[in-house]
Design a protein around this motif. Structure first.
Motif, PDB file in Angstrom:
ATOM      1  N   UNK A 134       0.051  29.586 -22.822  1.00 36.31           N
ATOM      2  CA  UNK A 134       0.336  28.272 -22.241  1.00 36.31           C
ATOM      3  C   UNK A 134       0.665  28.513 -20.777  1.00 36.31           C
ATOM      4  N   UNK A 135      -0.091  27.944 -19.863  1.00 39.66           N
ATOM      5  CA  UNK A 135       0.164  28.185 -18.442  1.00 39.66           C
ATOM      6  C   UNK A 135       1.452  27.500 -18.005  1.00 39.66           C
ATOM      7  N   UNK A 136       1.945  27.922 -16.853  1.00 41.59           N
ATOM      8  CA  UNK A 136       3.184  27.337 -16.333  1.00 41.59           C
ATOM      9  C   UNK A 136       3.030  25.840 -16.110  1.00 41.59           C
ATOM     10  N   UNK A 137       1.901  25.427 -15.531  1.00 40.66           N
ATOM     11  CA  UNK A 137       1.696  24.001 -15.263  1.00 40.66           C
ATOM     12  C   UNK A 137       1.564  23.213 -16.564  1.00 40.66           C
ATOM     13  N   UNK A 138       0.878  23.769 -17.555  1.00 37.06           N
ATOM     14  CA  UNK A 138       0.736  23.071 -18.834  1.00 37.06           C
ATOM     15  C   UNK A 138       2.095  22.907 -19.504  1.00 37.06           C
ATOM     16  N   UNK A 139       2.884  23.980 -19.507  1.00 35.16           N
ATOM     17  CA  UNK A 139       4.218  23.901 -20.112  1.00 35.16           C
ATOM     18  C   UNK A 139       5.071  22.858 -19.412  1.00 35.16           C
ATOM     19  N   UNK A 140       5.017  22.828 -18.067  1.00 32.58           N
ATOM     20  CA  UNK A 140       5.833  21.879 -17.308  1.00 32.58           C
ATOM     21  C   UNK A 140       5.351  20.443 -17.501  1.00 32.58           C
ATOM     22  N   UNK A 141       4.028  20.243 -17.511  1.00 34.01           N
ATOM     23  CA  UNK A 141       3.484  18.891 -17.684  1.00 34.01           C
ATOM     24  C   UNK A 141       3.856  18.338 -19.058  1.00 34.01           C
ATOM     25  N   UNK A 142       3.765  19.171 -20.078  1.00 34.89           N
ATOM     26  CA  UNK A 142       4.132  18.725 -21.422  1.00 34.89           C
ATOM     27  C   UNK A 142       5.635  18.464 -21.513  1.00 34.89           C
ATOM     28  N   UNK A 143       6.435  19.361 -20.933  1.00 33.08           N
ATOM     29  CA  UNK A 143       7.891  19.198 -20.985  1.00 33.08           C
ATOM     30  C   UNK A 143       8.348  17.918 -20.292  1.00 33.08           C
ATOM     31  N   UNK A 144       7.612  17.515 -19.257  1.00 32.75           N
ATOM     32  CA  UNK A 144       7.990  16.308 -18.508  1.00 32.75           C
ATOM     33  C   UNK A 144       7.987  15.062 -19.383  1.00 32.75           C
TER      34      UNK A 144
END
Length: 363
Positions: A278-288
């Protein structure tokens, strides 16, 4: 007192219901090599079989030759785009192309049905048409027909397309082709398509949460880089004959794709969850938005299985194409079940009733 039946969740029908419905349909025909089944990505049809037996088999105004019938099979896939609105034409073509490619089929002819809400403008329909044309040209696909309509039945643009392709006889790859003892592989990472949708549909909300404009743009560009297309690595793997099964995880994410792989093959699975990238951006976008990346729409990832002795060759093949794959699990006997592993402990592999992306618009 009568009670109201429970509503179905947004997205794909539940697997058990879909399986029941398929059994009520006319699906038995010797020319249908691969028909509808939970987890299978496309249909494979043998239009040449009857010509080989001496019966006429026509295609348009001509006759399908025995040579064509003996060498190639028809592949067909239909899929709608209902979550994304930006670049909907690009999504529509590539999602169908992925589903053909994981069967080993090269896409050829596309027939889109474009449904537009009332109030749509000529400019908006031209935009969708431009996207469809550009996406098809990039993959050497011909638009062979389709339908366009403005209708009160939708409140946002919907593109539902049918893509036809061809696959060499003997080169068909099934989702249900894996067997116990084989290794589960993933090309790419989880939630690639979901990341692009989040950034494109909820970019303002991400900015309000403190994301930079550059981060939102980078996440939106996941549509192209790393990209939602797995056509080339899937076709290369099929041609190599090193993979035993492939699957394009879409709605419900990588986790649901793994369950579909197990359902289609009648096997169990052990999945090392930490190995699912899971890329950093994907993890952050989902967490948002409180989404689980494992259950977020996942075009851009490619699931496959291979015999243990072929794994290094498959990974090297993909690496040579600039696509990184990783081992994420193993195929078990059916009685072994389907589960995840985390830090050496067995845990549940989640199964999502609806794709996590629907939470963007409220449950």
């Amino acid at each position: 007192m009568s009670t109201t039946p429970p509503s179905l969740p947004t997205g794909k029908l539940p697997a058990d219901l879909l399986s029941q419905l398929i059994k009520t349909l006319p699906i038995d025909d010797p020319d249908l090599v691969l028909g509808p089944s939970v987890g299978e990505d496309a249909a494979i049809i043998d239009l040449g079989r009857r010509s080989e037996e001496g019966a006429p088999s026509t295609c348009g105004s001509g006759v399908l030759s025995q040579r064509d019938g003996a060498d190639t099979l028809l592949a067909a896939k239909s899929d709608p785009i209902t979550f994304a609105t930006e670049e909907i034409g690009y999504y529509a073509v590539n999602v169908c192309a992925n589903d053909l490619a994981v069967c080993g089929a090269r896409p050829r002819f596309y027939l889109p049905t474009v449904l537009l809400p009332e109030g749509s403008t000529e400019e908006s329909v031209r935009g969708v048409c431009d996207q469809l044309g550009a996406a098809c040209r990039a993959l050497d696909i011909v638009v062979a027909g389709g339908h366009t309509e403005v209708t009160p039945a939708v409140n946002q643009p919907v593109v539902a397309g049918t893509l036809l392709g061809e696959v060499a006889r003997g080169k068909v790859v099934r989702t249900g082709g894996c067997r116990p003892g084989e290794v589960v592989l993933l090309v790419g990472s989880a939630g690639v398509e979901g990341t692009a949708i989040i950034a494109r549909e909820m970019g303002e909300a991400l900015l309000e949460q403190g994301w930079s404009k550059a981060e939102v743009e980078a996440a939106a560009n996941y549509l192209y880089e790393p990209g939602i297309s797995v056509l080339e690595p899937a076709l290369a793997a099929a041609e190599s004959e090193l993979v035993t099964a492939m699957h394009d995880p879409t709605e419900g994410g990588v986790a649901t794709g793994l369950w579909e792989l197990a359902d289609a093959s009648g096997c169990g699975l052990e999945v090392e969850l930490a190995a699912v990238q899971v890329t950093r951006l994907s993890a952050a976008a989902c967490a948002a938005f409180g989404l689980d990346p494992l259950g977020t729409i996942a075009s851009g990832g490619l699931l496959a299985t291979a015999a243990p002795g072929d794994v290094d060759a498959v990974l090297a093949l993909w690496r040579g194409m600039g696509r990184e794959g990783q081992v994420i699990g193993r195929v078990l006997e059916a009685e072994g079940g389907v589960y995840g592993m985390r830090e050496g402990r067995r845990v549940a592999l989640p199964r999502f009733d609806a794709d996590e992306i629907v939470k963007l618009w409220g449950e």
